[in-house]
Design a protein around this motif. Structure first.
Motif, PDB file in Angstrom:
ATOM      1  N   LEU A  12      -3.544 -22.909 -47.455  1.00  0.00           N
ATOM      2  CA  LEU A  12      -3.105 -24.257 -47.126  1.00  0.00           C
ATOM      3  C   LEU A  12      -3.186 -25.121 -48.375  1.00  0.00           C
ATOM      4  O   LEU A  12      -4.259 -25.246 -48.982  1.00  0.00           O
ATOM      5  CB  LEU A  12      -3.987 -24.866 -46.034  1.00  0.00           C
ATOM      6  N   ILE A  13      -2.035 -25.711 -48.760  1.00  0.00           N
ATOM      7  CA  ILE A  13      -1.998 -26.607 -49.911  1.00  0.00           C
ATOM      8  C   ILE A  13      -1.128 -27.815 -49.588  1.00  0.00           C
ATOM      9  O   ILE A  13      -0.334 -27.787 -48.645  1.00  0.00           O
ATOM     10  CB  ILE A  13      -1.488 -25.909 -51.198  1.00  0.00           C
ATOM     11  N   SER A  14      -1.278 -28.845 -50.384  1.00  0.00           N
ATOM     12  CA  SER A  14      -0.477 -30.055 -50.227  1.00  0.00           C
ATOM     13  C   SER A  14      -0.538 -30.845 -51.521  1.00  0.00           C
ATOM     14  O   SER A  14      -1.396 -30.597 -52.375  1.00  0.00           O
ATOM     15  CB  SER A  14      -1.028 -30.892 -49.066  1.00  0.00           C
ATOM     16  N   ASP A  15       0.351 -31.808 -51.637  1.00  0.00           N
ATOM     17  CA  ASP A  15       0.297 -32.791 -52.719  1.00  0.00           C
ATOM     18  C   ASP A  15       0.169 -32.154 -54.096  1.00  0.00           C
ATOM     19  O   ASP A  15      -0.669 -32.532 -54.902  1.00  0.00           O
ATOM     20  CB  ASP A  15      -0.844 -33.780 -52.457  1.00  0.00           C
ATOM     21  N   THR A  16       1.053 -31.217 -54.380  1.00  0.00           N
ATOM     22  CA  THR A  16       1.015 -30.550 -55.686  1.00  0.00           C
ATOM     23  C   THR A  16       1.572 -31.430 -56.795  1.00  0.00           C
ATOM     24  O   THR A  16       1.147 -31.310 -57.934  1.00  0.00           O
ATOM     25  CB  THR A  16       1.759 -29.201 -55.622  1.00  0.00           C
ATOM     26  N   HIS A  17       2.502 -32.315 -56.487  1.00  0.00           N
ATOM     27  CA  HIS A  17       3.002 -33.320 -57.436  1.00  0.00           C
ATOM     28  C   HIS A  17       3.359 -32.746 -58.807  1.00  0.00           C
ATOM     29  O   HIS A  17       3.074 -33.351 -59.831  1.00  0.00           O
ATOM     30  CB  HIS A  17       1.980 -34.455 -57.607  1.00  0.00           C
ATOM     31  N   SER A  52      -3.155 -37.974 -48.364  1.00  0.00           N
ATOM     32  CA  SER A  52      -4.316 -38.722 -48.868  1.00  0.00           C
ATOM     33  C   SER A  52      -4.973 -38.068 -50.080  1.00  0.00           C
ATOM     34  O   SER A  52      -5.729 -38.734 -50.792  1.00  0.00           O
ATOM     35  CB  SER A  52      -5.364 -38.874 -47.764  1.00  0.00           C
ATOM     36  N   HIS A  53      -4.744 -36.778 -50.275  1.00  0.00           N
ATOM     37  CA  HIS A  53      -5.413 -35.982 -51.315  1.00  0.00           C
ATOM     38  C   HIS A  53      -6.901 -35.816 -51.004  1.00  0.00           C
ATOM     39  O   HIS A  53      -7.663 -35.357 -51.854  1.00  0.00           O
ATOM     40  CB  HIS A  53      -5.241 -36.588 -52.711  1.00  0.00           C
ATOM     41  N   ILE A  54      -7.309 -36.177 -49.814  1.00  0.00           N
ATOM     42  CA  ILE A  54      -8.713 -36.092 -49.391  1.00  0.00           C
ATOM     43  C   ILE A  54      -8.839 -34.980 -48.363  1.00  0.00           C
ATOM     44  O   ILE A  54      -8.211 -35.031 -47.303  1.00  0.00           O
ATOM     45  CB  ILE A  54      -9.193 -37.424 -48.782  1.00  0.00           C
ATOM     46  N   ASN A  94      -6.568 -31.052 -43.688  1.00  0.00           N
ATOM     47  CA  ASN A  94      -5.909 -31.534 -44.900  1.00  0.00           C
ATOM     48  C   ASN A  94      -6.569 -30.798 -46.060  1.00  0.00           C
ATOM     49  O   ASN A  94      -7.770 -30.978 -46.295  1.00  0.00           O
ATOM     50  CB  ASN A  94      -6.068 -33.045 -45.057  1.00  0.00           C
ATOM     51  N   PRO A  95      -5.808 -29.977 -46.791  1.00  0.00           N
ATOM     52  CA  PRO A  95      -6.408 -29.212 -47.880  1.00  0.00           C
ATOM     53  C   PRO A  95      -6.671 -30.014 -49.147  1.00  0.00           C
ATOM     54  O   PRO A  95      -7.194 -29.478 -50.126  1.00  0.00           O
ATOM     55  CB  PRO A  95      -5.374 -28.122 -48.136  1.00  0.00           C
ATOM     56  N   GLY A  96      -6.333 -31.307 -49.176  1.00  0.00           N
ATOM     57  CA  GLY A  96      -6.451 -32.082 -50.402  1.00  0.00           C
ATOM     58  C   GLY A  96      -5.328 -31.703 -51.359  1.00  0.00           C
ATOM     59  O   GLY A  96      -4.252 -31.315 -50.924  1.00  0.00           O
ATOM     60  N   SER A  97      -5.589 -31.812 -52.637  1.00  0.00           N
ATOM     61  CA  SER A  97      -4.591 -31.470 -53.644  1.00  0.00           C
ATOM     62  C   SER A  97      -5.216 -30.592 -54.722  1.00  0.00           C
ATOM     63  O   SER A  97      -6.278 -30.924 -55.244  1.00  0.00           O
ATOM     64  CB  SER A  97      -4.037 -32.741 -54.305  1.00  0.00           C
ATOM     65  N   ARG A 112      -6.514 -34.740 -57.998  1.00  0.00           N
ATOM     66  CA  ARG A 112      -7.728 -34.989 -57.230  1.00  0.00           C
ATOM     67  C   ARG A 112      -7.958 -36.461 -56.906  1.00  0.00           C
ATOM     68  O   ARG A 112      -8.733 -36.785 -56.017  1.00  0.00           O
ATOM     69  CB  ARG A 112      -8.939 -34.406 -57.938  1.00  0.00           C
ATOM     70  N   ARG A 113      -7.280 -37.339 -57.612  1.00  0.00           N
ATOM     71  CA  ARG A 113      -7.435 -38.785 -57.439  1.00  0.00           C
ATOM     72  C   ARG A 113      -8.906 -39.151 -57.386  1.00  0.00           C
ATOM     73  O   ARG A 113      -9.626 -38.925 -58.326  1.00  0.00           O
ATOM     74  CB  ARG A 113      -6.655 -39.265 -56.226  1.00  0.00           C
ATOM     75  N   SER A 114      -9.384 -39.698 -56.296  1.00  0.00           N
ATOM     76  CA  SER A 114     -10.777 -40.158 -56.234  1.00  0.00           C
ATOM     77  C   SER A 114     -11.756 -39.046 -55.870  1.00  0.00           C
ATOM     78  O   SER A 114     -12.956 -39.290 -55.758  1.00  0.00           O
ATOM     79  CB  SER A 114     -10.899 -41.290 -55.215  1.00  0.00           C
TER      80      SER A 114
END
Length: 167
Positions: A5-10, A114-116, A130-133, A137-139
């Motif tokens: 599971l991944i997300s927000d690879t940008h 959210s990257h969280i 939500n796997p984050g990114s 990593r943002r915050s």
């Protein structure tokens, strides 16, 4: 069945490529789930060519080319478990109950934005992940992704993985 599971690879805005650790997980997974915010089409092409199976949606930072190839919401049943993949779920406050009402016929909701990292189970039994990114990593102290398995019609062994910081 093994899942990544991944997300927000940008990509390539936040990094030039996925970390090697994530590519290794792609090779081991039976199914890769991506919850949007790809940003570039090359990442989609690479995952489609390297993943055994890809289940994915587009995110708010994805342009017309990605939106033409991906749905806003992806629904799939894997080994008897009903998954929905979306990018945004709104505010974290009240998320579990709100998503249970929105997706009453889903067992597992995978989301991003959210990257969280997030791993909860609602009162109705909906599992929210939500796997984050892995690249932005943002915050958060680390970039992240998740692995999980589906066995006997149930989700099992959900693990949050940290991406070591470059030194």
């Amino acid at each position: 069945m093994e899942l990544l599971l991944i997300s927000d690879t940008h990509l390539p805005k936040r990094a030039k490529d996925l970390p090697a650790q994530v590519w290794d997980a792609v090779e081991r997974a039976d199914v890769v789930v991506h919850a949007g915010d790809w940003v570039d089409i090359a990442t989609l092409d690479a995952l489609e060519s390297r993943a055994a199976r890809l289940v994915a949606c587009w995110g708010n930072n994805d342009g017309d080319e990605l939106r033409a190839r991906l749905p806003e919401r992806a629904d799939v049943t894997l080994a008897g478990v009903r998954f929905t993949v979306v990018h945004e779920t709104g505010a974290s406050s009240g998320r579990d109950a709100r998503m249970s009402r929105t997706y009453p016929d889903t067992d597992v909701l995978v989301f991003g934005h959210s990257h969280i990292p997030w791993d909860t189970t609602s009162a109705t039994g909906l599992r929210l992940l939500n796997p984050g990114s892995p690249t932005d990593r943002r915050s958060q102290p680390f970039g992240t992704y998740m692995t999980a398995s589906v066995d006997g019609g149930a989700l099992a062994e959900v693990t949050l993985h940290r991406i070591p910081r470059a030194t």
